[in-house]
Scaffold this motif. Structure first.
Motif, PDB file in Angstrom:
ATOM      1  N   GLU A 125       6.339   2.534  -7.352  1.00 49.46           N
ATOM      2  CA  GLU A 125       7.674   4.020  -7.914  1.00 49.46           C
ATOM      3  C   GLU A 125       8.264   4.359  -6.474  1.00 49.46           C
ATOM      4  O   GLU A 125       9.364   5.496  -6.784  1.00 49.46           O
ATOM      5  CB  GLU A 125       7.194   4.216  -8.768  1.00 49.46           C
ATOM      6  CG  GLU A 125       6.797   4.458 -10.151  1.00 49.46           C
ATOM      7  CD  GLU A 125       6.106   5.108 -10.942  1.00 49.46           C
ATOM      8  OE1 GLU A 125       5.912   6.220 -10.210  1.00 49.46           O
ATOM      9  OE2 GLU A 125       5.915   4.751 -12.185  1.00 49.46           O
ATOM     10  N   ILE A 126       6.855   4.708  -5.902  1.00 54.06           N
ATOM     11  CA  ILE A 126       7.642   4.692  -4.038  1.00 54.06           C
ATOM     12  C   ILE A 126       8.285   4.186  -3.364  1.00 54.06           C
ATOM     13  O   ILE A 126       8.025   3.066  -3.201  1.00 54.06           O
ATOM     14  CB  ILE A 126       6.429   5.425  -3.504  1.00 54.06           C
ATOM     15  CG1 ILE A 126       5.219   6.148  -4.489  1.00 54.06           C
ATOM     16  CG2 ILE A 126       6.969   5.885  -1.751  1.00 54.06           C
ATOM     17  CD1 ILE A 126       4.208   7.087  -3.822  1.00 54.06           C
ATOM     18  N   LEU A 171       0.328  -1.498  -0.159  1.00 53.73           N
ATOM     19  CA  LEU A 171      -0.084   0.042   0.188  1.00 53.73           C
ATOM     20  C   LEU A 171       0.696   1.214  -0.352  1.00 53.73           C
ATOM     21  O   LEU A 171       1.925   1.325   0.580  1.00 53.73           O
ATOM     22  CB  LEU A 171      -1.076   0.165   0.891  1.00 53.73           C
ATOM     23  CG  LEU A 171      -1.641  -0.758   1.386  1.00 53.73           C
ATOM     24  CD1 LEU A 171      -3.081  -0.383   2.435  1.00 53.73           C
ATOM     25  CD2 LEU A 171      -3.285  -0.783   0.042  1.00 53.73           C
ATOM     26  N   SER A 172       0.329   2.210  -0.843  1.00 53.02           N
ATOM     27  CA  SER A 172       1.405   3.318  -1.032  1.00 53.02           C
ATOM     28  C   SER A 172       1.560   4.523   0.203  1.00 53.02           C
ATOM     29  O   SER A 172       0.512   4.099   1.161  1.00 53.02           O
ATOM     30  CB  SER A 172       0.710   4.001  -1.394  1.00 53.02           C
ATOM     31  OG  SER A 172       1.534   5.691  -1.596  1.00 53.02           O
ATOM     32  N   GLU A 173       2.543   4.876   1.121  1.00 53.04           N
ATOM     33  CA  GLU A 173       3.053   5.716   2.116  1.00 53.04           C
ATOM     34  C   GLU A 173       1.902   6.564   1.803  1.00 53.04           C
ATOM     35  O   GLU A 173       1.838   7.972   2.576  1.00 53.04           O
ATOM     36  CB  GLU A 173       4.186   5.528   2.072  1.00 53.04           C
ATOM     37  CG  GLU A 173       4.909   4.230   2.768  1.00 53.04           C
ATOM     38  CD  GLU A 173       6.064   4.069   2.584  1.00 53.04           C
ATOM     39  OE1 GLU A 173       6.883   5.516   2.534  1.00 53.04           O
ATOM     40  OE2 GLU A 173       6.779   3.392   3.412  1.00 53.04           O
ATOM     41  N   ASP A 174       1.371   7.276   0.430  1.00 56.25           N
ATOM     42  CA  ASP A 174       1.326   8.579   0.677  1.00 56.25           C
ATOM     43  C   ASP A 174      -0.423   8.783   1.018  1.00 56.25           C
ATOM     44  O   ASP A 174      -0.749   8.522   0.711  1.00 56.25           O
ATOM     45  CB  ASP A 174       0.954   8.861  -0.736  1.00 56.25           C
ATOM     46  CG  ASP A 174       0.834  10.701  -1.624  1.00 56.25           C
ATOM     47  OD1 ASP A 174       0.314  11.330  -0.560  1.00 56.25           O
ATOM     48  OD2 ASP A 174       0.478  10.649  -2.659  1.00 56.25           O
ATOM     49  N   SER A 185      -6.484  -8.977  -4.453  1.00 58.48           N
ATOM     50  CA  SER A 185      -5.954  -7.883  -5.247  1.00 58.48           C
ATOM     51  C   SER A 185      -5.438  -6.530  -4.418  1.00 58.48           C
ATOM     52  O   SER A 185      -6.341  -6.180  -2.917  1.00 58.48           O
ATOM     53  CB  SER A 185      -6.463  -7.436  -5.931  1.00 58.48           C
ATOM     54  OG  SER A 185      -7.373  -8.447  -6.902  1.00 58.48           O
ATOM     55  N   ASN A 186      -4.416  -5.335  -4.266  1.00 62.17           N
ATOM     56  CA  ASN A 186      -4.259  -4.460  -3.306  1.00 62.17           C
ATOM     57  C   ASN A 186      -3.969  -2.990  -4.387  1.00 62.17           C
ATOM     58  O   ASN A 186      -2.777  -3.483  -5.495  1.00 62.17           O
ATOM     59  CB  ASN A 186      -3.604  -4.723  -2.862  1.00 62.17           C
ATOM     60  CG  ASN A 186      -2.219  -5.563  -2.916  1.00 62.17           C
ATOM     61  OD1 ASN A 186      -2.249  -6.238  -2.949  1.00 62.17           O
ATOM     62  ND2 ASN A 186      -1.197  -4.592  -2.682  1.00 62.17           N
ATOM     63  N   SER A 187      -4.178  -2.411  -4.156  1.00 58.81           N
ATOM     64  CA  SER A 187      -3.387  -1.231  -4.793  1.00 58.81           C
ATOM     65  C   SER A 187      -2.069  -1.141  -4.050  1.00 58.81           C
ATOM     66  O   SER A 187      -2.029  -1.769  -3.425  1.00 58.81           O
ATOM     67  CB  SER A 187      -4.357   0.353  -4.284  1.00 58.81           C
ATOM     68  OG  SER A 187      -4.025   0.698  -2.901  1.00 58.81           O
ATOM     69  N   LYS A 246       1.860  -1.294 -12.644  1.00 57.88           N
ATOM     70  CA  LYS A 246       1.758   0.314 -11.875  1.00 57.88           C
ATOM     71  C   LYS A 246       0.967  -0.027 -10.398  1.00 57.88           C
ATOM     72  O   LYS A 246       2.143   0.223  -9.532  1.00 57.88           O
ATOM     73  CB  LYS A 246       2.027   1.214 -12.771  1.00 57.88           C
ATOM     74  CG  LYS A 246       2.668   2.219 -12.653  1.00 57.88           C
ATOM     75  CD  LYS A 246       2.235   2.974 -13.766  1.00 57.88           C
ATOM     76  CE  LYS A 246       2.653   4.838 -13.585  1.00 57.88           C
ATOM     77  NZ  LYS A 246       2.979   5.587 -14.235  1.00 57.88           N
ATOM     78  N   ASP A 247       0.294  -0.163 -11.262  1.00 60.73           N
ATOM     79  CA  ASP A 247      -0.430   0.522  -9.334  1.00 60.73           C
ATOM     80  C   ASP A 247      -1.122  -0.880  -8.495  1.00 60.73           C
ATOM     81  O   ASP A 247      -2.595  -0.085  -7.941  1.00 60.73           O
ATOM     82  CB  ASP A 247      -1.795   1.202  -9.276  1.00 60.73           C
ATOM     83  CG  ASP A 247      -2.349   1.376 -11.133  1.00 60.73           C
ATOM     84  OD1 ASP A 247      -2.223   0.275 -11.618  1.00 60.73           O
ATOM     85  OD2 ASP A 247      -2.886   2.149 -11.519  1.00 60.73           O
ATOM     86  N   THR A 248      -1.144  -1.598  -9.346  1.00 63.18           N
ATOM     87  CA  THR A 248      -2.106  -2.930  -8.904  1.00 63.18           C
ATOM     88  C   THR A 248      -1.076  -4.266  -8.634  1.00 63.18           C
ATOM     89  O   THR A 248      -0.496  -4.394  -9.267  1.00 63.18           O
ATOM     90  CB  THR A 248      -3.685  -3.710  -9.612  1.00 63.18           C
ATOM     91  OG1 THR A 248      -4.245  -2.478 -10.050  1.00 63.18           O
ATOM     92  CG2 THR A 248      -4.272  -4.519  -8.879  1.00 63.18           C
TER      93      THR A 248
END
Length: 282
Positions: free
Chosen positions: A219-220, A187-190, A213-215, A258-260
């Motif tokens: 790139e981060i 999971l993104s830290e943003d 499935s997860n977002s 890229k995002d999944t």
């Protein structure tokens, strides 16, 4: 042996009124004929039969010894993989609670209560090679609740778990949780970015279908506390354990974009507890 057999011809003939050559119809009548045509072939046949039996017994004993060594090797490897999982789980959860201590002490206290129940399950209820599937799903649900506590309002969770009866199938413990740990890790830290996890588990007859499935934002770079690194140990371990315990009875498909991040796992379960490693083959 051939010489002794040859001498026995003459010894047997001494009890009759005929010579050894006449009694046993040996022609030409010489000791060499008895040795070459009768005694030596009999000795070779007896020795060949005896050596064959001995070699067969040695081969069977060697195979049994080899199978025992392979079994002990696999048991040792499974115990090693399981022992590696425990510190990995502790690291992830303690790190989550560490973050909560500064953000929300009350929530951190609630997390510690849930954490203690998870540890109790891990230490006292999962010492068998196989455990009831409903217990494993209850553990997963508690683990997700614990992880969910440290998420903000920008996080969506979709959870669908089957309701199982008492006659539940069995599963090797902790073969599903590393994928869920990995989902929360990605999971993104943003804080401004939308985050989500969707977990669907279903059971049809003896087949378990697990789709997660997860977002993700690859790139981060995910930052850990200083001195701590993450090397994907959990996924490596669970893939190896799946190969050992469910060698020909599972399939794993992992898709990464890229995002999944998506994991699809299918397992063939059993309803009766088996002896450890009976279904393991090399």
């Amino acid at each position: 042996m051939a010489v002794l057999i040859s001498a026995n011809y003459f010894f047997a003939a001494s009890f009759s009124d005929h010579s050894a050559y006449a009694l046993f119809k040996i022609n030409p009548a010489t000791p060499v004929t008895i040795f070459k045509k009768s005694a030596l072939p009999s000795s070779i046949s007896a020795m060949t039969l005896g050596m064959s039996i001995k070699l067969a017994k040695n081969w069977i004993a060697s195979q049994k010894r080899q199978q025992l060594l392979e079994k002990e090797k696999l048991e040792t490897e499974l115990k090693f993989l399981k022992s590696q999982f425990n510190p990995h789980f502790l690291f992830n959860t303690i790190n989550s609670i560490f973050v909560l201590i500064h953000k929300n002490p009350e929530m951190a206290s609630e997390s510690l209560v849930k954490f203690s129940s998870l540890l109790r399950y891990q230490l006292y209820e999962c010492n068998s090679t196989y455990i009831p599937l409903k217990n494993e799903l209850a553990y997963i649900e508690s683990f997700i609740e614990l992880e969910n506590l440290r998420q903000n309002d920008n996080f969506d969770l979709e959870l669908k778990l089957p309701k199982l009866l008492e006659d539940t199938p069995i599963i090797a413990p902790f073969v599903l949780i590393p994928f869920i740990e990995n989902a929360f890790k990605h999971l993104s830290e943003d804080a401004a970015q939308k985050k989500w996890i969707a977990l669907h588990v279903s059971v049809e007859k003896e087949q378990l279908y697990f789709e997660l499935s997860n977002s993700a934002n690859f790139e981060i770079q995910h930052h850990m506390p200083e001195g701590i690194s993450y090397s994907g140990l959990g996924l490596k371990n669970v893939k190896r354990r799946l190969h050992l315990v469910y060698k020909d009875a599972h399939s794993v498909i992992i898709k990464k974009s890229k995002d999944t991040y998506t994991v699809k796992l299918q397992l063939t379960l059993a309803k009766e507890v088996m002896e450890p490693l009976k279904k393991i083959s090399v």
